[in-house]
Design an enzyme around this catalytic site. Structure first.
Site, short mmCIF file in Angstrom:
data_model
loop_
_atom_site.label_atom_id
_atom_site.label_comp_id
_atom_site.label_asym_id
_atom_site.label_seq_id
_atom_site.Cartn_x
_atom_site.Cartn_y
_atom_site.Cartn_z
N LYS A 122 39.34 -3.68 43.62
CA LYS A 122 39.27 -5.01 42.55
C LYS A 122 39.61 -6.28 43.22
O LYS A 122 40.58 -6.26 44.17
CB LYS A 122 40.25 -4.50 41.49
CG LYS A 122 40.47 -5.30 40.43
CD LYS A 122 41.38 -5.02 39.27
CE LYS A 122 41.50 -5.89 38.02
NZ LYS A 122 42.34 -5.41 37.23
N SER B 135 40.91 -5.19 32.37
CA SER B 135 40.28 -5.94 33.37
C SER B 135 39.68 -5.19 34.62
O SER B 135 38.92 -6.12 35.21
CB SER B 135 41.39 -7.03 33.83
OG SER B 135 42.25 -6.65 34.47
N SER C 162 44.91 -2.18 31.82
CA SER C 162 43.81 -2.65 32.67
C SER C 162 43.06 -1.70 33.76
O SER C 162 42.00 -1.93 34.25
CB SER C 162 43.79 -3.83 33.26
OG SER C 162 44.10 -5.06 32.47
#
Lengths: 96, 484, 490
Positions: free
Chosen positions: C81, C156, C180
């Protein structure tokens, strides 16, 4: 619950430039959000004996020895600098 | 003017002499090229995290204990949020309502008076980076074109000491700072180098009717970099405030800048809106629980503090308060003095010589006590020669000066330059007699009642012997021969 | 040299076996994923950056030079990420304000994986600074859910979850502050886990809410999740809030749930759960009982205050964490400007997206003079109550279960007009972060053709218990992504 002036004040504290329509929209959105989060005030008087949680882990006294670790070379430190001068980070004038 | 009294409060920041910064392993240095002692943590790169320097905690605790504070059982760090280029995270990791230590005091002297200033708190934080403004006058912010940031200093451990408004005058404030600095240097936690800004302070001053209890509105003075300027600034501000009040005006709570050239305090032009620091507990650091046994260990390891030492000197060496203060306030000089005494020198004589010739020598050369040619042993040897009468007091001073020049031993210098005191009564009596014979009219005047002329004859004898006669003996002989 | 490697089927367990047995080379394995990226990335947009050249070079090195010195995870293609700093590889947090930021160090958790010789495929898309539940707040365009490209992958860590679901990565690292990792894993039909707070170092994870953030694995199955988790945990001297787990992460083998007690919080089922999600959840509860587990209703009475408290605490911490993005030392700087304050305001005004600005504003407000106690102070007290709720629950049950997300993946654009509606996506996941507990989401079926996630929450340090139970349940559920894709004609 929150006025345009409040929003402008907070934006200044946060150093965020908001355009005029941004301010209006932000005021409306923040008002809604604040209304929702204000729900926690319902718990009011029940809270006197409740300690706030600042950390969820039960750890204390984490420190390190006063031992030197090599610093990053200056080129690395300045690598991402938007403006450089005399080996320093350069920023626009600060005076009035 | 004496209808009013000033009240001064001080907030002092001290940079610690740890090897590394407060929250990262970069070295704490001085004078190195810019931005050569940085890392992701002290540059506040995304994702970087702080880790507390253990030695900084120890040094801070030393300071707190030396100031008689209560070390709180638990302390936490808080974020103090504001934007400034020398603050890379846009918050300073500091301490707020759970600081390291509270409720202490510091005793200090102004002349012969001992005063006490309460200490509100001692806490730990990190220093900001260095900002240099370019293009304006004298490097000030106003009128500058741009500014430059050097992060070498950023993150250096900083201790904040907040005093209560207990200081009664500008002079007292200067003494407080001078002696507080001396204390901190003795603790070995900071050299408190003033030129390098290792110790900085803000002062606030208000006035009130003499003997009053309530505090008046105070103004704040920032960034004075010497004790002298501080005293001047506070004095000027005291006068200004009294003038305003006596004219029927009121004091505005504001921050002032002092110009030492004009002696005038003026409000800082950049009137920044009052900061809302939005303190909250630092989530990246866990609380510090101060183990009582460890704190006591730190306390036991404290050196003898100046206050206690001065009292001891007064008692142990039977010195006046003034002499004890001069000799005992500062560690290096106090140690020098005691080493001289340890060589078997009379404490009073040792005190006189240390405060006299030796201190003058230090002031002239800038040497630290104990450094250079004049060791405690050499000074002791010299003082002993004087005490034994082997050399006169005046002669002794000459020997001291020669010792500095020639780097010899006192006894050898006496011999080499023929400075040995003449104490032979027979020899001296002859000289005295000659002086009396050479000055018959003064002899007559003396015999007629002008007793003070004894000094004249003594002086003549000293001249004749080039200062080497034992003055005490000469005095006796002069009186003796005159009254025969 | 095709060996029939199917990125939609392959697990890390299997891939590792193939590599160790010499049936496949690291380069071949990598190619399978790079090919898949080429095939679907235009549609999915899981990545902000695909570091193909570096990956190829590295895979070749693994194959030809490392020999016996290969790390435990050598050659496994991994997505990271983009809020974890990777030295020399631009890291943006999906924000314009970091569009050109080249980190000068690597996050500890990522460094650990590099030490095990994983091959990084690239930096995965996300909601800007991890603020969001749909990946629509990315400053560089949203990621689309591979199950239905008109829907969101969740957020997210939307890019990480979508990459794994689309076969564009074998597995991935995500981060979880209010759900997330778990929520996008649920929406994308993959496994995602948030460890106990402190178990994985946050050094190098760009902070959103420091007291809530954790890095965690997003994988095809529970066994892979345990493998990856085991390689990123550990106390880090660079992170004062990191702790050593009391025991090592175990690779799960359980196939039954005998003797385990599962609590179902009534408050989580009331929270606007879609009928399809509810149905899958109830079926899974039945499965638990078939496996010998015992389910009972419990109460977590302060649940309704958890979301509001979170939306004070997280923005408050974020407002301070994001203050360093000021144009001075790195990233975007607005120009031309009148002076320093102008630079600050315009840099941040132009560099941050709308949701980030909203949260900074809320956070600044909640901490500001006069409001601290009513907002931040009170929220921290609510947090204590939420922790207590869980502590009490865990005296009666071993694990707490719930739907991970109240809904399946929603249409792109359907919640962007109302921030509050978006916030409600996390109503089942947020309390877990407030309490600092570990939790996993595993796929438990489809509703309206889209994946439903099942969440298992445990007490602090119960990673092994969670993984074990999740593994048994996963086997029983038998969720087959490929079959579902085939059915839907993907």
């Amino acid at each position: 619950m929150i006025s345009d002036d409040d929003v402008r004040h907070v934006a200044r504290l946060a150093r965020l430039h908001l355009g005029p329509d941004e301010t209006a929209r932000m005021t409306a959105e923040l008002a809604k959000i604040l209304e929702h989060v204000a729900k926690i005030s319902e718990l009011g008087d029940d809270m006197s004996g409740v300690e706030p949680t600042a950390h969820v882990i039960d750890v204390t006294n984490v420190t390190r020895a006063d031992k030197e670790r090599p610093s990053w070379p200056r080129e690395e430190a300045l690598r991402n600098a938007p403006a450089v001068g005399d080996e320093c980070f350069r920023v626009p004038r600060m005076g009035a | 003017m004496s209808a009013w009294e000033p009240v001064v409060g001080l907030e002092i920041h001290v940079e610690l002499d740890t090897r590394t910064k407060m929250f990262c392993g970069c070295a704490v240095t001085k004078g190195d090229p810019p931005n050569t002692h940085t890392c992701p943590v002290c540059l506040a790169h995304p994702g970087a995290l702080p880790v507390v320097n253990q030695r900084a905690v120890e040094y801070a605790t030393r300071i707190a204990l030396a100031l008689e504070c209560t070390v709180r059982p638990r302390n936490v760090f808080h974020r103090k949020n504001y934007f400034y280029p020398d603050l890379p995270k846009a918050y300073q990791i500091s301490q707020f309502d759970e600081p390291l230590a509270v409720d202490g005091w510091f005793e200090y002297w102004v002349g012969e008076d001992k005063l006490r200033c309460r200490i509100n708190r001692v806490h730990m934080e990190e220093d900001a980076a260095k900002l240099v403004h370019a293009g304006g006058e004298a490097g000030r912010i106003a009128g500058s074109d741009y500014s430059m940031v050097d992060f070498n200093r950023g993150g250096t451990p900083l201790i904040e000491i907040v005093g209560e408004p207990d200081i009664p005058s500008a002079e007292a404030a200067a003494e407080f700072l001078r002696q507080l600095r001396g204390l901190i240097v003795e603790l070995g936690v900071s050299e408190c180098n003033m030129e390098e800004g290792q110790v900085r302070w803000d002062a606030n001053l208000s006035v009130r009717p003499a003997g009053g209890a309530e505090l008046g509105t105070r103004t704040e003075l920032k960034n004075m970099n010497s004790f002298r300027f501080l005293q001047q600034a506070l004095e000027a501000e005291r006068v200004r405030q009294i003038e305003v009040l006596e004219a029927g005006g009121a004091i505005d709570q504001e921050t002032l800048h002092f110009d030492p050239d004009t002696g005038v305090t003026t409000p800082l032009r950049s009137k920044e809106e009052a900061h809302d620091y939005r303190y909250f507990p630092e989530p990246d650091l866990v609380p510090l629980v101060m183990d009582a046994a460890w704190v006591e260990e730190v306390r036991a390891g404290l050196p003898e503090l100046p206050g206690a030492r001065v009292e001891r000197f007064m008692e142990q060496y039977v010195l006046s308060r003034g002499d004890a203060l001069l000799l005992g306030s500062s560690g290096p000089l106090a140690r020098f003095y005691e080493e001289v005494v340890a060589e078997g020198v009379d404490p009073k004589a040792a005190a006189n010589w240390t405060m006299g010739e030796y201190l003058a020598h230090l002031n002239e050369t800038g040497l630290e006590p104990g450094r250079g040619h004049v060791t405690p042993g050499r000074l002791a040897a010299l003082v002993k020669l004087v005490q034994e009468g082997a050399v006169s007091a005046t002669g002794g001073k000459q020997v001291f000066a020669l010792m500095l020049e020639e780097r010899g031993e006192p006894a050898a210098i006496v011999a080499k330059h023929g400075l040995a005191q003449v104490s032979d009564a027979g020899e001296l009596e002859a000289v005295v007699q000659k002086v009396l014979d050479d000055n018959p009219s003064q002899v007559e005047q003396f015999r007629a009642g002008k007793e003070q002329l004894a000094g004249f004859f003594v002086g003549q004898v000293m001249k004749a012997t080039r200062g080497r006669a034992n003055p005490k003996l000469v005095n006796e002989l002069v009186r003796d021969l005159l009254t025969r | 040299m095709t060996t029939g490697l199917d990125p939609l089927r392959l697990t890390a367990r299997e891939a590792r076996r193939l590599l160790v047995d010499g049936e496949v080379t690291a380069a071949e394995l990598l190619t399978a994923y790079l090919d898949q990226i080429e095939a679907v990335e235009d549609a999915v947009h899981a990545y902000l950056q695909v570091t193909a050249d570096n990956a190829r070079r590295y895979a070749t090195e693994i194959d030809s030079e490392m020999g016996a010195a290969r790390g435990a995870l050598a050659g496994l293609p991994t997505a990271i990420k983009d809020n974890m700093v990777t030295e020399g590889v631009v890291t943006t947090c999906a924000s314009k304000i970091l569009h050109n930021y080249q980190p000068i160090y690597t996050a500890t958790a990522v460094k650990q994986l590099f030490g095990d010789h994983v091959v990084m495929l690239g930096k995965a898309n996300m909601d800007e600074f991890a603020m969001g539940s749909s990946c629509e707040n990315s400053g560089f365009g949203p990621t689309r859910n591979p199950w239905d490209l008109s829907t969101v992958p969740g957020g997210s860590s939307g890019g990480s979850a979508a990459a794994v679901a689309a076969g564009e990565a074998l597995w991935a690292l995500g981060s979880d502050t209010g759900g997330s990792i778990r929520q996008p894993a649920a929406l994308c039909g993959v496994v995602g886990m948030k460890p106990t707070y402190g178990a994985v170092s946050r050094y190098g994870l760009v902070a959103f809410a420091s007291s809530l953030d954790q890095i965690g694995p997003i994988t095809r199955d529970v066994w892979d999740c345990a493998l990856l988790l085991g390689h990123i945990v550990g106390r880090d001297p660079c992170d004062s809030t990191s702790i050593e787990l009391p025991c090592a992460v175990e690779l799960p083998t359980a196939e039954r749930l005998d003797g385990l007690r599962f609590g179902i919080p009534g408050e989580y089922l009331a929270a606007g759960v879609e009928p399809g999600v509810r149905a899958r959840f109830d079926e899974t509860v039945v499965r638990i009982e078939e496996l010998g587990g015992v389910c009972e209703e419990i109460s977590l009475p302060h649940t309704e205050y958890a979301l509001p408290a979170y939306y004070i605490i997280a923005p408050a911490e974020a407002s301070a964490n994001l203050a360093r993005f000021d144009g001075v030392r790195y990233g975007y700087r607005a120009a031309p400007v009148d002076d320093l304050i102008d630079m600050y305001e315009r840099t941040r005004g132009e560099g941050f997206g709308a949701e980030v600005k909203r949260r900074i504003m809320i956070g600044t407000y909640a901490l500001s003079s006069g409001y601290y106690d009513a907002f931040y102070g009170q929220a921290q007290r609510v947090r204590t109550l939420v922790r207590r709720d869980f502590a009490e629950a865990f005296e009666a049950v071993d694990l707490v279960v719930s739907p991970t997300s109240p809904t399946v993946a929603f249409k792109l654009g359907s919640r962007t007009a109302d921030p509050l509606a978006m916030y409600m996506s996390d109503v089942c996941t947020i309390p877990v972060n407030l309490a600092g507990l570990p939790a996993i989401s595993i796929p438990c079926g489809l509703a309206d053709g889209l994946p439903v996630g099942f969440q298992l929450i445990g007490p602090a340090f119960s990673e092994n218990a969670i993984l074990s139970a999740a593994h048994a349940l996963e086997q029983a559920i038998g969720f087959d992504q490929v079959a579902s894709f085939r059915e839907a004609g993907r």
